[in-house]
Design an enzyme around this catalytic site. Structure first.
Site, PDB file in Angstrom:
ATOM      1  N   THR A 144      -8.102  -5.930   4.125  1.00  0.00           N
ATOM      2  CA  THR A 144      -8.319  -4.808   2.823  1.00  0.00           C
ATOM      3  C   THR A 144      -9.026  -5.167   2.532  1.00  0.00           C
ATOM      4  OG1 THR A 144      -5.679  -4.246   3.879  1.00  0.00           O
ATOM      5  CG2 THR A 144      -7.032  -3.852   1.620  1.00  0.00           C
TER       6      THR A 144
ATOM      7  N   GLN B  35      -2.288   2.088  15.102  1.00  0.00           N
ATOM      8  CA  GLN B  35      -1.283   2.416  14.123  1.00  0.00           C
ATOM      9  C   GLN B  35      -0.582   3.922  14.704  1.00  0.00           C
ATOM     10  OE1 GLN B  35      -3.182   4.469  10.509  1.00  0.00           O
ATOM     11  NE2 GLN B  35      -0.782   4.379  10.063  1.00  0.00           N
TER      12      GLN B  35
ATOM     13  N   ASP C 206      -8.632   0.541   2.422  1.00  0.00           N
ATOM     14  CA  ASP C 206      -7.673  -0.484   3.718  1.00  0.00           C
ATOM     15  C   ASP C 206      -7.853   0.220   4.855  1.00  0.00           C
ATOM     16  OD1 ASP C 206      -5.445  -1.508   4.134  1.00  0.00           O
ATOM     17  OD2 ASP C 206      -4.532   0.825   3.873  1.00  0.00           O
TER      18      ASP C 206
ATOM     19  N   ARG D  71       2.077  17.403  12.785  1.00  0.00           N
ATOM     20  CA  ARG D  71       3.127  17.789  13.491  1.00  0.00           C
ATOM     21  C   ARG D  71       2.582  19.177  12.880  1.00  0.00           C
ATOM     22  NH1 ARG D  71       4.451  13.655   9.782  1.00  0.00           N
ATOM     23  NH2 ARG D  71       3.893  14.990   8.113  1.00  0.00           N
TER      24      ARG D  71
ATOM     25  N   GLU E  20      -9.989   3.887   4.409  1.00  0.00           N
ATOM     26  CA  GLU E  20      -8.820   4.335   2.997  1.00  0.00           C
ATOM     27  C   GLU E  20      -9.425   4.581   2.067  1.00  0.00           C
ATOM     28  OE1 GLU E  20      -4.961   4.350   3.910  1.00  0.00           O
ATOM     29  OE2 GLU E  20      -4.870   5.417   5.677  1.00  0.00           O
TER      30      GLU E  20
ATOM     31  N   LYS F  77      -3.020  -1.481  10.428  1.00  0.00           N
ATOM     32  CA  LYS F  77      -3.546  -1.814   9.206  1.00  0.00           C
ATOM     33  C   LYS F  77      -4.202  -3.712   8.523  1.00  0.00           C
ATOM     34  CE  LYS F  77      -2.792   2.444   7.200  1.00  0.00           C
ATOM     35  NZ  LYS F  77      -3.772   3.191   6.225  1.00  0.00           N
TER      36      LYS F  77
ATOM     37  N   ARG G 141      -7.068   3.780  13.167  1.00  0.00           N
ATOM     38  CA  ARG G 141      -5.615   4.491  14.101  1.00  0.00           C
ATOM     39  C   ARG G 141      -5.273   5.060  15.446  1.00  0.00           C
ATOM     40  NH1 ARG G 141      -4.994   6.093   8.472  1.00  0.00           N
ATOM     41  NH2 ARG G 141      -6.281   6.667   7.405  1.00  0.00           N
TER      42      ARG G 141
ATOM     43  N   TYR H 109       3.289   2.291  15.117  1.00  0.00           N
ATOM     44  CA  TYR H 109       3.964   2.931  13.969  1.00  0.00           C
ATOM     45  C   TYR H 109       6.106   3.227  13.785  1.00  0.00           C
ATOM     46  CZ  TYR H 109       3.518   7.306  13.217  1.00  0.00           C
ATOM     47  OH  TYR H 109       3.487   9.363  13.113  1.00  0.00           O
TER      48      TYR H 109
ATOM     49  N   ASP I 282       0.594  -1.256  -0.335  1.00  0.00           N
ATOM     50  CA  ASP I 282      -0.050  -0.318  -0.178  1.00  0.00           C
ATOM     51  C   ASP I 282       0.854   1.167  -0.323  1.00  0.00           C
ATOM     52  OD1 ASP I 282      -2.111   1.305  -0.024  1.00  0.00           O
ATOM     53  OD2 ASP I 282      -2.674   1.980   2.019  1.00  0.00           O
TER      54      ASP I 282
ATOM     55  N   HIS J 127      -3.948  14.281   0.828  1.00  0.00           N
ATOM     56  CA  HIS J 127      -3.641  13.434   2.418  1.00  0.00           C
ATOM     57  C   HIS J 127      -2.573  13.796   2.572  1.00  0.00           C
ATOM     58  CE1 HIS J 127      -5.175   9.830   4.300  1.00  0.00           C
ATOM     59  NE2 HIS J 127      -3.519   8.851   4.362  1.00  0.00           N
TER      60      HIS J 127
ATOM     61  N   GLU K 245      -9.417  11.841   8.408  1.00  0.00           N
ATOM     62  CA  GLU K 245      -9.644  13.639   7.408  1.00  0.00           C
ATOM     63  C   GLU K 245     -10.718  14.286   7.410  1.00  0.00           C
ATOM     64  OE1 GLU K 245      -7.112  13.545   3.537  1.00  0.00           O
ATOM     65  OE2 GLU K 245      -7.271  11.799   3.961  1.00  0.00           O
TER      66      GLU K 245
ATOM     67  N   TYR L 149       0.958   5.730  -0.426  1.00  0.00           N
ATOM     68  CA  TYR L 149       0.944   6.622   0.051  1.00  0.00           C
ATOM     69  C   TYR L 149       0.754   8.360  -0.618  1.00  0.00           C
ATOM     70  CZ  TYR L 149       0.734   9.800   4.506  1.00  0.00           C
ATOM     71  OH  TYR L 149       0.948  10.537   5.586  1.00  0.00           O
TER      72      TYR L 149
ATOM     73  N   GLU M 145      -9.072   3.566  -1.736  1.00  0.00           N
ATOM     74  CA  GLU M 145      -8.162   4.015  -2.810  1.00  0.00           C
ATOM     75  C   GLU M 145      -8.725   3.031  -4.257  1.00  0.00           C
ATOM     76  OE1 GLU M 145      -5.208   2.005  -0.585  1.00  0.00           O
ATOM     77  OE2 GLU M 145      -5.103   2.837   1.708  1.00  0.00           O
TER      78      GLU M 145
ATOM     79  N   THR N  37      -5.003   6.064   0.450  1.00  0.00           N
ATOM     80  CA  THR N  37      -6.319   7.127   0.740  1.00  0.00           C
ATOM     81  C   THR N  37      -5.659   7.860  -0.447  1.00  0.00           C
ATOM     82  OG1 THR N  37      -6.296   6.829   2.830  1.00  0.00           O
ATOM     83  CG2 THR N  37      -7.124   8.429   2.205  1.00  0.00           C
TER      84      THR N  37
END
Length: 403
Positions: free
Chosen positions: A245, A228, A221, A131, A187, A241, A225, A232, A115, A122, A348, A117, A189, A334
């Site tokens: 799927t 994750q 997917d 951040r 997600e 994850k 969260r 991660y 998968d 996104h 989001e 990104y 996709e 995503t």
């Protein structure tokens, strides 16, 4: 022209997607969706193309996909001829099954699952959430397609219930607890299915994309969260994850997407040579998705704006010498656009829970609750002026099982 009654609903001769179906018995065989029907390819081939009858009777697309692009193209040409030449109607019509009467299965054996990104919108949205005050994208993001290896064994066909996963998570107070995910997400996709394999140690260049990739499907997917975010660092997604799927049951051949090809966004900085597709027809795709939560449309993500194309993803995935196998599935990541109603994940759409989504029944969602149903659909322009439908990928969340 065709002797079959067709509606302009994305299932016409522009499309002809492949899947695996059964009817009353356990036998599975390869079919092609056309109008309100499924053409039983194994049965039709016994009468019209005996050399391929065994390939289509195997119950997966695996053997057919492994035959390569020349066979894919010949099959599409023959099927189109069978459905347009009135001379074939008598032989073909008995092998048409009502599409509403079939059971659809996972169409191919998933060899590996990767998968990516690839949506700048996104990635930037998540960067702004997690951040704040820093550059939204990580330093490497515009230099290479970032991805992770997923779990092939938990790729399931549309309609399979999704069990809420359990795992470790950190509470807002900093406690480490175990239990069901409380931030279960989607997600939206697009997935790409490898047909022709490659030799170990031999990279696949961007220009060879269509020689190896058989077609595309929809992917959800599912993502926990909270699990994750705790696990991660430093190695990336794992249990958050790997529980499920979902993929759509129809694989749209690349040949059906020629009219949908568009130039991808300008890349700055210019990618390294093995990723550089400047000067060649790009593999941006004008595909529009719709995400429905409990029957209500919450997002319409556009695929055309994805920063990294599937051809670049394939080139990056193999540049270190990793080989392709028939049935490898790699997904876009995503799909999100620049507008709030084009975001392809709940994290989001609700901005990490700060702005709940309001549904018509008065309920609100930040993340998924047990019993929620998510349906993702997509269409693309077809070569004959009509639409190409990807069908749907559907999943209902069920409560975690006692363990």
């Amino acid at each position: 022209m065709t002797w079959i009654d067709l509606r302009d609903d994305g299932w016409g001769l522009d499309n002809l997607p492949y899947g695996v179906f059964s009817t009353d018995g356990p036998d599975r065989r390869v079919g092609v969706a056309v109008g309100g029907h499924v053409l039983d390819l194994a049965a039709a081939a016994r009468d019209l193309w005996p050399a391929m009858a065994g390939t289509f009777a195997e119950g997966t697309l695996d053997r057919f996909m492994a035959r390569g692009r020349a066979v894919w193209d010949e099959t599409r040409e023959r099927v189109t001829g069978w459905l347009t030449d009135a001379a074939h109607e008598r032989a073909v019509r008995p092998h048409l099954v009502d599409r509403d009467a079939v059971r659809l299965h996972l169409p191919f054996t998933v060899a590996d699952y990767v998968d990516f990104y690839a949506s700048e919108h996104h990635a930037a949205n998540l960067g702004r959430m997690f951040r704040p005050g820093q550059e939204p994208l990580t330093p490497n993001w515009r230099h290479l397609p970032i991805g992770y290896h997923g779990r092939a064994g938990t790729v399931v066909v549309s309609g399979t219930p999704v069990v809420r996963p359990c795992g470790q998570r950190r509470t807002p107070d900093g406690d480490i607890v175990f239990g069901p995910s409380t931030r279960l997400d989607i997600e939206a996709e697009l997935g790409f299915v490898v047909g022709a394999p490659s030799e170990p140690g031999t990279p696949v260049p961007v220009e060879d994309f269509a020689d190896h990739v058989f077609g595309a499907c929809l992917v959800n997917d599912w993502s926990a969260r909270d699990i994750q975010s705790w696990e991660y660092v430093p190695l990336g997604p794992f249990l958050g994850k790997s529980f499920a799927t979902s993929v759509s049951p129809w694989v749209v051949p690349l040949a059906a997407l020629e009219r949908a090809r568009v130039e991808p966004p300008v890349r700055d900085p210019r990618p390294l040579p093995y990723l550089d597709d400047a000067g060649m027809e790009g593999w941006g795709l004008d595909i529009r998705l719709e995400v429905r939560l409990n029957g209500h449309a919450v997002s319409r993500p556009p695929f055309a704006g994805m920063y990294w194309t599937a051809a670049q993803q394939l080139a990056h995935m193999t540049v270190n010498g990793a080989s392709l196998r028939t049935g490898d599935l790699f997904a876009s990541g995503t799909i999100s656009g620049p507008r709030p109603d084009e975001r392809g994940s709940l994290i989001e759409l609700s901005w990490a829970g700060e702005s709940p989504i309001e549904l018509p029944d008065g309920s609100k969602r930040t993340f998924l609750e047990d019993g929620d149903e998510v349906v993702i659909t997509a269409t693309a322009p077809g070569s004959g002026g009509g639409a190409v439908s990807f069908g749907e990928v559907r999943g209902v969340i069920v409560a975690p099982r006692a363990g």
